[in-house]
Design an enzyme around this catalytic site. Structure first.
Site, PDB file in Angstrom:
ATOM      1  N   ASP A 124     -46.097 -15.729   8.363  1.00 28.58           N
ATOM      2  CA  ASP A 124     -44.684 -15.392   8.506  1.00 28.58           C
ATOM      3  C   ASP A 124     -44.516 -14.406   9.651  1.00 28.58           C
ATOM      4  OD1 ASP A 124     -42.033 -15.758   7.813  1.00 28.58           O
ATOM      5  OD2 ASP A 124     -42.000 -14.074   6.423  1.00 28.58           O
ATOM      6  N   HIS A 131     -32.698  -8.192  12.816  1.00 24.84           N
ATOM      7  CA  HIS A 131     -33.223  -7.959  11.465  1.00 24.84           C
ATOM      8  C   HIS A 131     -34.222  -6.800  11.478  1.00 24.84           C
ATOM      9  CE1 HIS A 131     -34.852  -8.780   7.462  1.00 24.84           C
ATOM     10  NE2 HIS A 131     -36.060  -8.797   7.991  1.00 24.84           N
ATOM     11  N   GLU A 199     -34.623 -14.446   2.267  1.00 21.22           N
ATOM     12  CA  GLU A 199     -34.678 -14.316   3.720  1.00 21.22           C
ATOM     13  C   GLU A 199     -34.383 -15.680   4.334  1.00 21.22           C
ATOM     14  OE1 GLU A 199     -38.458 -12.455   4.747  1.00 21.22           O
ATOM     15  OE2 GLU A 199     -37.540 -10.462   4.478  1.00 21.22           O
ATOM     16  N   ASP A 233     -37.742 -17.202   2.281  1.00 21.70           N
ATOM     17  CA  ASP A 233     -38.868 -16.316   1.956  1.00 21.70           C
ATOM     18  C   ASP A 233     -38.361 -15.232   0.989  1.00 21.70           C
ATOM     19  OD1 ASP A 233     -41.269 -14.944   2.010  1.00 21.70           O
ATOM     20  OD2 ASP A 233     -40.783 -13.882   3.867  1.00 21.70           O
ATOM     21  N   LYS A 253     -43.830 -10.624  -1.596  1.00 20.09           N
ATOM     22  CA  LYS A 253     -43.475 -11.842  -0.862  1.00 20.09           C
ATOM     23  C   LYS A 253     -44.144 -13.106  -1.390  1.00 20.09           C
ATOM     24  CE  LYS A 253     -41.449  -9.892   2.896  1.00 20.09           C
ATOM     25  NZ  LYS A 253     -40.190 -10.343   3.511  1.00 20.09           N
TER      26      LYS A 253
HETATM   27 MN    MN Z   1     -40.062 -13.363   5.816  1.00 20.36          MN
END
Ligand code: MN
Length: 427
Positions: A124, A131, A199, A233, A253
């Site tokens: 990722d 962001h 996300e 995500d 995550k």
């Molecule tokens: Mn992400």
């Protein structure tokens, strides 16, 4: 860049599959994305191409010998382009294949979709500078954007085992959290995450791989890029805030991530390319991340939106409501070709089907943010929904939907479809 506009993108091209010709359809004959599907009695997924509201079963149509998507993704760009041309001609109005291929069509409403390929490794990235700056301010008010950001595409290795396809339902994660401002020497709390977020990302999928020790130069990078999906995500911000230093995200995550089922190919995206542009005051990329072709059209022009449907809205029969909208051109600081060149520059080998997440795609304006953490100012400014409910972070029963599409004068609109996922109560 390796792809160009050809007969498969022709504005006038129509399909004998009538639903593919309807205005606003995500899957007209100019798109032809790949996915994996199964019927109730299939032992393993089959591979197909979306056309209108149908799927062309590639093996039944005599176009492939096996249902191994990763093998198809490993093909050279020339083979990929000739397969695309063959499918396009066969599905076009007036094709002599129509009689033969009608029996290879199945309705999308009658199949189960799967993750589109076997994902060996998942990385990722963090490609939106907007962001990175907004989130950086929340974690480090004095030092939001770290000095490496504008030089190196930041990323971390994620986990492939918990990636699911659109429709995924997952339990709210539990873990260690520590309230900001609490005694630094004190014990953390343990329990269900109170700051569960999404996300908005794109999932870039690798095509043919590279041998270990042999980097992919930026000039060749797009030959190693198969296509793109939408990607959510899911992220537990409170777990992330406590665990992320010094090695980066981990359990915040890897409990679930969701992809849309259709791989829209780089060939299909050829009419929707854009220049890679940097503000003049920003550093220019190092030579291994720079090329004339990347500057001219390394970026993609993909519209994105995020919608939320709470359990209460679902019970009342209310449609999902939009939370934000942006475009990859406005959000991404690095192109997919740069991500591939960077990922392999040290000798790391990519394999067909590897997933490179773009990172949260937030545009420069407030309404373009790709996460609740940004939209709610770190949970300080609740978002009011039309039915009177409020949200700072996700509640149990919430369904999050992301959509993407490409639209440009002189080209037929194509869509990425959608990715949805639902939060269940913690175990
Ligand atoms: Mn992400």
């Amino acid at each position: 860049m390796t792809t160009s506009i050809d007969a498969t993108h022709d504005l006038k091209l129509r399909s004998w599959v009538a639903s593919a010709n309807e205005a606003g359809c995500d899957f007209p004959i100019q798109n032809l994305p790949f996915g994996r599907f199964s019927h109730g009695n299939d032992a393993s997924p089959r591979i197909g191409v979306a056309i209108g509201d149908r799927i062309l079963d590639l093996r039944r149509a005599g176009l492939v010998d096996s249902d191994d998507m990763n093998a198809l993704m490993a093909a050279t760009p020339e083979k990929r382009q000739s397969l695309r041309a063959l499918i396009s001609r066969g599905l076009a109005e007036g094709s002599s294949r129509q009689g033969e291929w009608e029996s290879a069509l199945v309705a999308q409403s009658q199949v189960t979709m799967h993750v589109p390929c076997r994902i060996g490794d998942y990385t990722d990235f963090y490609t939106s500078v907007h962001h990175a700056t907004t989130v950086g301010k929340q974690f480090r008010p004095d030092n939001p954007l770290l000095p490496n950001y504008k030089w190196v595409p930041i990323g971390y290795h994620g986990r492939a085992s918990s990636i699911g396809v659109s429709g995924q339902r997952f339990k709210r994660p539990q873990g260690q959290t520590k309230a900001p401002g609490s005694d630094p020497a004190g014990a953390p709390d343990f329990g269900p995450s109170k700051r569960l977020d999404y996300e908005l990302e794109l999932g870039w999928f690798a095509a043919q791989g590279n041998a270990q020790g042999e980097p992919i130069g930026i000039a060749d990078a797009e030959a190693h890029l198969f296509g793109v999906t939408l990607f959510n995500d899911w992220s537990a911000r409170d777990i992330q805030g406590w665990e992320y230093q010094p090695l980066g995200p981990f359990l915040s995550k890897n409990f679930a991530s969701t992809v849309s089922p259709w791989l829209v190919t780089t060939e299909a995206l050829a009419p929707f390319r854009a220049a890679f542009e940097r503000p003049v005051e920003d550093p220019q990329p190092l030579p291994y991340l720079d090329s004339q072709a990347n500057r001219a059209q390394g970026a993609f022009d993909i519209e994105l939106e995020v919608l939320l449907q709470t359990a209460k809205m679902r019970e009342a029969g209310e449609a999902p409501v939009r939370l934000s909208r942006t475009n990859t051109r406005r959000a991404a600081y690095w192109t997919p070709a740069q991500l591939i060149a960077h990922h392999t520059v040290n000798g790391c080998n990519l394999q067909p089907g590897d997933l490179l997440g773009s990172g949260t795609l937030s545009g420069p304006e407030a309404g373009e943010a790709g996460s609740l953490m940004e939209l709610s100012g770190g949970g300080k400014k609740p978002i009011s929904l039309p039915n009177g409910e409020q949200r700072t972070f996700l509640e149990d029963g919430d369904t999050l939907v992301m959509r993407g599409w490409c639209e440009r004068a002189g080209s037929v609109r194509i869509g990425l479809g959608e990715v949805s996922g639902t939060v269940l109560p913690a175990a």
